[in-house]
Design a protein around this motif. Structure first.
Motif, PDB file in Angstrom:
ATOM      1  N   VAL A   1       0.704  -1.844   0.326  1.00 45.73           N
ATOM      2  CA  VAL A   1      -0.166  -0.115   0.240  1.00 45.73           C
ATOM      3  C   VAL A   1       0.792   1.527  -0.262  1.00 45.73           C
ATOM      4  CG1 VAL A   1      -1.841   1.199   1.114  1.00 45.73           C
ATOM      5  CG2 VAL A   1      -2.001  -1.130   2.006  1.00 45.73           C
ATOM      6  N   HIS A   2       0.125   2.417  -0.843  1.00 48.78           N
ATOM      7  CA  HIS A   2       1.391   3.551  -0.741  1.00 48.78           C
ATOM      8  C   HIS A   2       0.754   4.531  -1.776  1.00 48.78           C
ATOM      9  CE1 HIS A   2       1.501   1.737  -5.329  1.00 48.78           C
ATOM     10  NE2 HIS A   2       1.953   3.092  -5.299  1.00 48.78           N
ATOM     11  N   ASP A   3       1.608   5.740  -1.328  1.00 45.73           N
ATOM     12  CA  ASP A   3       0.728   7.078  -2.421  1.00 45.73           C
ATOM     13  C   ASP A   3       1.630   7.526  -2.927  1.00 45.73           C
ATOM     14  OD1 ASP A   3       3.065   8.120  -0.581  1.00 45.73           O
ATOM     15  OD2 ASP A   3       1.830   9.600   0.964  1.00 45.73           O
TER      16      ASP A   3
ATOM     17  N   GLY B   1      -0.492   9.232  14.555  1.00 50.33           N
ATOM     18  CA  GLY B   1       1.280   9.754  13.978  1.00 50.33           C
ATOM     19  C   GLY B   1       1.315   9.497  13.299  1.00 50.33           C
ATOM     20  N   GLU B   2       2.494   7.873  13.318  1.00 51.95           N
ATOM     21  CA  GLU B   2       2.704   7.742  11.919  1.00 51.95           C
ATOM     22  C   GLU B   2       1.814   5.853  11.879  1.00 51.95           C
ATOM     23  OE1 GLU B   2       5.289   8.577   9.224  1.00 51.95           O
ATOM     24  OE2 GLU B   2       4.661  10.721  10.590  1.00 51.95           O
ATOM     25  N   ARG B   3       1.419   5.720  12.477  1.00 50.22           N
ATOM     26  CA  ARG B   3       0.190   4.624  12.249  1.00 50.22           C
ATOM     27  C   ARG B   3      -1.629   4.955  11.733  1.00 50.22           C
ATOM     28  NH1 ARG B   3      -2.369   3.401  16.318  1.00 50.22           N
ATOM     29  NH2 ARG B   3      -2.149   1.517  16.592  1.00 50.22           N
ATOM     30  N   TYR B   4      -1.654   4.419  10.341  1.00 47.10           N
ATOM     31  CA  TYR B   4      -2.739   4.899   9.459  1.00 47.10           C
ATOM     32  C   TYR B   4      -3.411   3.469  10.016  1.00 47.10           C
ATOM     33  CZ  TYR B   4      -0.138   8.450   7.557  1.00 47.10           C
ATOM     34  OH  TYR B   4       0.350   9.409   7.458  1.00 47.10           O
ATOM     35  N   ARG B   5      -4.800   3.875   9.859  1.00 43.56           N
ATOM     36  CA  ARG B   5      -5.702   2.797   9.628  1.00 43.56           C
ATOM     37  C   ARG B   5      -6.464   2.793   7.994  1.00 43.56           C
ATOM     38  NH1 ARG B   5     -11.562   2.783  12.310  1.00 43.56           N
ATOM     39  NH2 ARG B   5     -11.575   0.955  12.042  1.00 43.56           N
ATOM     40  N   PHE B   6      -6.051   2.220   7.546  1.00 43.60           N
ATOM     41  CA  PHE B   6      -6.794   2.011   5.935  1.00 43.60           C
ATOM     42  C   PHE B   6      -8.031   0.600   6.223  1.00 43.60           C
ATOM     43  CE2 PHE B   6      -2.781   3.464   5.156  1.00 43.60           C
ATOM     44  CZ  PHE B   6      -2.683   4.632   4.228  1.00 43.60           C
TER      45      PHE B   6
ATOM     46  N   CYS C   1       8.059   8.387  -2.311  1.00 48.20           N
ATOM     47  CA  CYS C   1       6.433   8.244  -1.878  1.00 48.20           C
ATOM     48  C   CYS C   1       6.366   7.723  -0.224  1.00 48.20           C
ATOM     49  CB  CYS C   1       5.896   7.011  -2.685  1.00 48.20           C
ATOM     50  SG  CYS C   1       5.625   5.808  -2.432  1.00 48.20           S
ATOM     51  N   SER C   2       5.386   7.208   0.160  1.00 51.59           N
ATOM     52  CA  SER C   2       5.428   6.566   1.573  1.00 51.59           C
ATOM     53  C   SER C   2       4.974   5.472   1.154  1.00 51.59           C
ATOM     54  CB  SER C   2       3.835   7.590   2.614  1.00 51.59           C
ATOM     55  OG  SER C   2       4.797   9.232   2.510  1.00 51.59           O
ATOM     56  N   LYS C   3       5.358   4.686   1.764  1.00 50.33           N
ATOM     57  CA  LYS C   3       4.853   2.442   1.468  1.00 50.33           C
ATOM     58  C   LYS C   3       4.460   2.638   2.985  1.00 50.33           C
ATOM     59  CE  LYS C   3       8.494   1.739  -2.149  1.00 50.33           C
ATOM     60  NZ  LYS C   3       9.028   0.624  -2.080  1.00 50.33           N
ATOM     61  N   PHE C   4       3.469   1.608   3.081  1.00 51.28           N
ATOM     62  CA  PHE C   4       2.651   1.616   4.566  1.00 51.28           C
ATOM     63  C   PHE C   4       2.523  -0.275   4.625  1.00 51.28           C
ATOM     64  CE2 PHE C   4       0.587   5.485   2.471  1.00 51.28           C
ATOM     65  CZ  PHE C   4       1.166   6.137   3.891  1.00 51.28           C
TER      66      PHE C   4
ATOM     67  N   ARG D   1       3.439   4.035   8.526  1.00 50.60           N
ATOM     68  CA  ARG D   1       4.436   4.755   7.226  1.00 50.60           C
ATOM     69  C   ARG D   1       5.449   4.355   7.345  1.00 50.60           C
ATOM     70  NH1 ARG D   1       6.096   9.339   4.908  1.00 50.60           N
ATOM     71  NH2 ARG D   1       6.678  10.366   7.276  1.00 50.60           N
ATOM     72  N   GLU D   2       6.567   4.443   6.339  1.00 45.06           N
ATOM     73  CA  GLU D   2       7.919   4.310   5.737  1.00 45.06           C
ATOM     74  C   GLU D   2       7.634   5.132   4.927  1.00 45.06           C
ATOM     75  OE1 GLU D   2       8.432  -0.044   5.218  1.00 45.06           O
ATOM     76  OE2 GLU D   2       8.562  -0.514   7.475  1.00 45.06           O
ATOM     77  N   SER D   3       8.930   6.307   4.590  1.00 53.31           N
ATOM     78  CA  SER D   3       9.622   6.865   3.543  1.00 53.31           C
ATOM     79  C   SER D   3       9.829   6.100   2.483  1.00 53.31           C
ATOM     80  CB  SER D   3      10.050   7.824   3.939  1.00 53.31           C
ATOM     81  OG  SER D   3       8.541   8.935   4.593  1.00 53.31           O
ATOM     82  N   ALA D   4      10.009   6.321   1.414  1.00 52.09           N
ATOM     83  CA  ALA D   4      10.323   5.012   0.344  1.00 52.09           C
ATOM     84  C   ALA D   4      10.763   6.210  -1.138  1.00 52.09           C
ATOM     85  CB  ALA D   4       9.601   4.251  -0.636  1.00 52.09           C
ATOM     86  N   THR D   5      12.187   6.318  -1.030  1.00 53.86           N
ATOM     87  CA  THR D   5      13.006   6.552  -2.678  1.00 53.86           C
ATOM     88  C   THR D   5      12.992   6.277  -3.122  1.00 53.86           C
ATOM     89  OG1 THR D   5      14.670   7.739  -0.686  1.00 53.86           O
ATOM     90  CG2 THR D   5      15.165   7.897  -3.271  1.00 53.86           C
TER      91      THR D   5
END
Length: 201
Positions: free
Chosen positions: A96-98, A125-130, A177-180, A190-194
């Motif tokens: 899952v990503h944005d 925070g860095e926790r997302y509920r999808f 992007c952000s990956k989850f 959430r994790e930042s990704a290059t």
């Protein structure tokens, strides 16, 4: 839309019908707001995928063993959009990503892809509920769009033996992007990704 400076653009990749593809995309991105632009791009991409004059370079049909391939084929010096071909080997996919706030139109060029969109229910925070908001199997000639904030999704090639190819038109080059990553239940972290780009020839 951000305009890119000509000097910032990588050399375009040559392939049959490239000028026709670029002309169609250039016309679409001048259609108005992001909803009008992405609708025009979806329509253009569906036509282009079926157009025998347009043939993507041979490299996009070659998967890479340890990751799905991202090959930038064109970046508009005038309008700033980026055209990226993605090659999905059997079973390859994304978490899952944005899209870092960028709109995108995605079309399946070859093979079949599974696309699942997610609805953001809450954030801590860095926790997302999808929650999965709908999935589809997309075959050649189909195209869809993602407009922030409705940009959370995953893509995968569910085939055990076939390669899939998709073409992505981004508002601007997407370099991160952000990956989850799943935690428990509907919660992800959430994790930042290059994002790397693979060589195109």
């Amino acid at each position: 839309m951000t305009n890119a400076h000509e000097g910032d653009c990588p050399p375009p990749v040559d392939f049959p019908g490239r000028d026709k593809l670029v002309a169609a995309l250039d016309a679409a991105v001048t259609c108005g707001d992001e909803h009008a632009v992405t609708a025009a791009l979806r329509s253009a991409l569906c036509r282009l995928i079926r157009d025998r004059d347009v043939q993507l370079p041979a490299c996009v049909h070659e998967p890479i063993a340890d990751h799905y391939a991202r090959r930038e084929l064109y970046r508009s010096p005038r309008h700033g959009y980026s055209v990226v071909a993605m090659t999905w080997g059997p079973g390859q996919g994304t978490p899952v990503h944005d899209h870092s706030g960028l709109w995108c139109v995605e079309g399946v060029w070859d093979g079949e892809l599974e696309i699942v969109q997610y609805e953001l229910l809450e954030r801590d925070g860095e926790r997302y509920r999808f929650r999965a908001a709908g999935g589809m199997r997309a075959g050649p000639g189909s195209a869809g769009s993602l407009i922030p904030p409705h940009e959370y999704h995953l893509i995968r090639n569910a085939s055990p033996d076939a390669v899939a190819v998709s073409l992505h038109i981004y508002q601007a080059p997407m370099q991160c992007c952000s990956k989850f990553a799943p935690l428990t239940g509907e919660w992800y972290v959430r994790e930042s990704a290059t994002l790397a780009v693979d060589a195109a020839a």
